[in-house]
Structures are given as C-alpha cells and as structure tokens.
Scaffold this active site. Structure first.
Site, PDB file in Angstrom:
ATOM      1  N   HIS A 158       0.828  -1.219   0.000  1.00 36.76           N
ATOM      2  CA  HIS A 158       0.000   0.000   0.000  1.00 36.76           C
ATOM      3  C   HIS A 158       0.860   1.267   0.000  1.00 36.76           C
ATOM      4  CE1 HIS A 158      -3.387  -2.661   1.360  1.00 36.76           C
ATOM      5  NE2 HIS A 158      -2.389  -3.248   2.000  1.00 36.76           N
ATOM      6  N   SER A 279      15.288  21.433 -16.753  1.00 36.32           N
ATOM      7  CA  SER A 279      14.088  22.228 -16.979  1.00 36.32           C
ATOM      8  C   SER A 279      14.483  23.515 -17.681  1.00 36.32           C
ATOM      9  CB  SER A 279      13.435  22.541 -15.635  1.00 36.32           C
ATOM     10  OG  SER A 279      12.639  23.701 -15.732  1.00 36.32           O
ATOM     11  N   LYS A 285      16.628  21.844 -11.606  1.00 37.81           N
ATOM     12  CA  LYS A 285      15.970  20.562 -11.864  1.00 37.81           C
ATOM     13  C   LYS A 285      16.856  19.547 -12.578  1.00 37.81           C
ATOM     14  CE  LYS A 285      12.391  19.383 -11.133  1.00 37.81           C
ATOM     15  NZ  LYS A 285      11.107  19.540 -11.795  1.00 37.81           N
ATOM     16  N   GLU A 292      10.534   8.040 -16.806  1.00 39.33           N
ATOM     17  CA  GLU A 292       9.151   8.488 -17.009  1.00 39.33           C
ATOM     18  C   GLU A 292       8.629   8.080 -18.386  1.00 39.33           C
ATOM     19  OE1 GLU A 292       8.474  12.725 -15.287  1.00 39.33           O
ATOM     20  OE2 GLU A 292      10.598  12.551 -15.751  1.00 39.33           O
TER      21      GLU A 292
END
Ligand code: ARG
Length: 457
Positions: A158, A279, A285, A292
């Site tokens: 979980h 970024s 970043k 991803e």
C-alpha cells in the site's frame, strides 16, 4: 488517376488518387522488405526445383531479388504510392530487372499468404532482438543485486512501509518478471514460426508446391494446416502484442519506482546526469525523463494490443483488407519494447544506490512489528493475541513519539510477561531480514542462493 496496377486487367481506367493513398500500406510495410524478399527467394527456388517455372528463370529471379535487397538497404530504391504495398513494389522492381519472366514469381502465391508469412518472419526477428535486450536487462539486475547484498530497504505494501527486505531481493523480483516475459515472447515466437505459404488467396493452389522445403529454407518449424486459417489468423500477432504489453507493464513498475526512489523525498537512488534532463525554467531541476518515458510508453503497448483485438473482432473468414491495419501496432510495440529495454538497462547500470537513506527509512515506521509478534508467538502466545499485543505497543509508541527500539525492557514487559532480554535482537533490522529464509524469502542466505542459481542460468 493513378498508374496501371498489377491487378489492373479487369479494371477500366486508373484508381482514384484518394483511394490509392488510402489503401496503400507501402508507407509503413516497407519495413517488411527483408522478410518479403527472403520469402520470395525461398518460393522462387522451390518453383524452380518443382519445375513449376524453368530453373534458369528461378535462378535469375533469385539473383535479382538479392540485388533488390541491396538496393533497398543502400536507400537506392524509391517507393511510390501506386506500388500499394511492399509486395507489389518488390515485384515491380523485379520485372524491371529481369523482364516479363519476373511475373512468374507470383505463381501459386497470393499476397494473402505472402503478407502472413512476412509478418510471421518479422515477428520472429523482432522477438530475437527483444530477447537479446531482455537478457541484458536481466544481466544488469544480477550485477546490481550481487553488489547490493548487504543493503536493507523498507519493503512496502500500500506504499506504506511494511517489512525490511534486501534491496537485492527487491531487484530480483523484477528478474523473475522479466524471465516470464521472455517465456511469453518465446511462446509467441513458436506459434508465429509456421509457414502459411501455399495457402494462396485462401483455398490452396493447383500447383505442386513443396511447402515443406520453403518452410525449411526459411527456418520455420512447421506449416499452417488449413489454408483458410493460414490467411485469416492473426492471433499470433495478438500473442506478440500481449507479450509486449506485459513486458511494458513490468518495465513501467520498475521505472515508476526509479522515479520516486530518485526523488528528494526518498533519495534511495541517484541517477547520473547523462541519463537525466533539465528544466527550461527551473535551473536546479534534474528530471528522470528516461524512466518516465518508459512508464509513459506503456500506454502505446496496451493501445496496440487493444487495437489489434478490436480490428480482428468479428472479422469473417478469410482475408479482409482490415487486416492490413495489423502492421503498425506490431512495428510500434516492437520498437517501444526494444527502446524501453535499452533505457532500463542504462538506468540499472547508471543508478547509485544510497544505502544509508534506505537504512534510515527502515528506522521509522515499525518495520519489525511483525517480528515482535512472531517473537511472542514463538514464546507460545497465539499469533492472533501476539498481533493484538504488538498493535497496542505500536500505538503506545506512536502516542509517545517513540520507535520500537526506544522502548525499555520494563515498558515492553508491561504488555506481556513473556517478553525477555532477547527481544532486542528479535526486533533488530538485521535479525528480521536474516531469519526470513523460507524458499523465496528475503533472508540473505536465500537471496544469495537464488542469485547463484540465476547466474548459472
Ligand atoms: N497490403 C496488404 C496487407 O497488408 C497485403 C495483402 C493484400 N491482399 C489483397 N487481396 N488486397 O494486408
């Protein structure tokens, strides 16, 4: 109006331009050229051997087909919408090269069995490529698992900290998944690797073809036994697309974990700069885009499977032009899986494992509460009761802002008299992991044994 067609005999005038473009598959099925030519060479050789066409003409056709393959490989052949598909384009070029006798190649063959063959051969080749790349990913996992044998991390259920596990054990879970993926691909390969040639358009052919010799030359394991099935069946494509979808599902789970493991919040791993991007506005970043994108591309693989299943649903036997739509999902899924495997191998190789962060995360969250319950159970307390007592101890800790290991023996004994000095050891992280040596468990001895077994394979 378009140019005259190979099938133009019964037609009056040319084809409407829109129809020509709308029905053409050449923009994408050109990818099948190698398989198409290999199939034609095997077919031509057999036609010559069977004396269905003169041997010398078969030989000339074969040499010309080999030359055409080289032309395509060298980017020297141009394709035209009026060619319709790769089969027609190759045949047209063949006739340009050897003259009218090139028209004999299609004796006893239809594009319906031809395209089914091409796709089967293509899948076989792609699967071999995928298996090689999957093997690399699995090698990486074994390497990292071997290096990290001492690293303990929180195992989760979980997404809540559950029990301590070896990081190697967690990695090896993916190894098991990828092994099953390989099996699915091998299984798909086996079913794809049978020859439909000889089915003709749908009913077989009047020529004395030697189907076996063609299949043998192409390295196929058998023959389609029903000509109607041979040109209608695409379940072998569904098998492949399903194998791709499941492999991507597994890859998406691994890369999802890499995404959040590499976040500041977790900090379990760091990814090297060369595998990340920045970024355009936030200078600080460093984003895990490769992970991803692998996660994101899983959508394509699912879509391609559903696409094919929907395309085939309710199609009457035998060949229908709808089936031309089977190719792009295959090309896309194959490319997606191959690229994702390459990316996953790079990530596995490049990631740095932050052992301290993982261990620190194990310190909070009562990861050894189950071990405390087990401890009581070993002292003769029924497990249900032991569970309840431990639950009360956890609540007590939470209220006082303490960890299990902060409690004194006296405090612990106030919950149950069976608790003794040996409880310290029982609720330590290393002890918790060390004891889980049931087959398949996270105990170091078990994990090491499994790792050795896998390395041998
Ligand atoms: N381009 C077609 C396909 O991909 C080849 C088979 C065409 N057969 C036909 N009878 N029109 O399915």
């Amino acid at each position: 109006m378009g140019k005259k067609k190979a099938w133009g005999g019964r037609f009056d005038g040319g084809t409407d331009r829109f129809v020509e473009e709308f029905t053409a598959s050449i923009p994408f099925d050109v990818l099948l050229y190698r398989q198409d030519i290999a199939g034609s060479i095997a077919h031509a050789r057999m036609l010559g051997k069977q004396k269905i066409i003169p041997r010398a003409e078969a030989e000339r056709i074969i040499s010309a087909l080999e030359a055409i393959r080289k032309e395509i490989e060298a980017g020297k052949m141009s394709f035209d919408m009026s060619d319709e598909d790769i089969h027609m384009a190759v045949e047209k070029r063949l006739i340009q090269k050897v003259g009218k006798s090139g028209g004999k190649l299609h004796t006893g063959r239809s594009r319906n069995d031809q395209v089914a063959l091409d796709l089967r051969l293509y899948l076989r080749d792609e699967i071999d490529g995928i298996l090689a790349l999957a093997g690399k990913v699995k090698e990486r996992i074994l390497l990292r698992a071997g290096e990290c044998l001492g690293v303990v991390m929180p195992g989760y259920t979980h997404v809540q900290r559950a029990q301590p596990v070896l990081f190697s054990h967690h990695l090896l879970a993916y190894h098991e998944m990828f092994t099953r993926d390989e099996e699915r691909f091998r299984d798909a390969r086996r079913r794809a690797n049978v020859s439909p040639l000889g089915a003709g358009a749908l009913a077989g052919t009047t020529f004395p073809l030697d189907r076996e010799s063609v299949a043998r030359e192409l390295g196929m394991d058998g023959l389609c036994e029903n000509s109607i099935d041979a040109v209608s069946d695409r379940d072998f494509v569904a098998d492949f697309l399903f194998a791709c979808a499941v492999a991507m599902m597994h890859l998406s789970r691994l890369t999802e974990e890499m995404v959040y493991w590499s976040s500041a919040e977790f900090g379990f791993i760091s990814l090297p700069d060369k595998l990340c991007t920045g970024s355009s506005i936030m200078p600080q970043k460093k984003n895990p885009d490769v992970a991803e994108l692998i996660r994101g591309k899983t959508g394509r693989a699912y879509g391609n499977l559903v696409n094919l299943l929907t395309l085939m649903k309710g199609l009457p036997l035998s060949y229908n032009r709808d089936m031309q739509e089977d190719k792009e999902p295959v090309f896309d899924s194959a490319r997606t899986v191959k690229e994702s495997l390459i990316g996953a191998a790079l990530l596995l190789e490049g990631m740095t494992v932050n052992e301290e962060r993982m261990r620190a995360a194990c310190d909070d969250g009562f990861l050894t509460a189950t071990d405390l319950a087990d401890y009581l159970a070993r002292k003769g307390v029924p497990f249900r009761k032991a569970h309840e007592i431990t639950g009360r101890i956890v609540r007590f800790c939470e209220e006082g802002g303490k960890r299990l290991k902060d409690l004194g023996l006296k405090e612990l004994r106030s919950f149950h008299a069976a608790i003794g000095e040996d409880v310290r050891d029982a609720i330590s992280l290393s002890h918790s992991v060390r004891l889980r040596n049931t087959r398949g468990g996270t105990g170091p001895a078990t994990v090491r044994r499994r790792l050795e077994e896998l390395k041998k394979k």
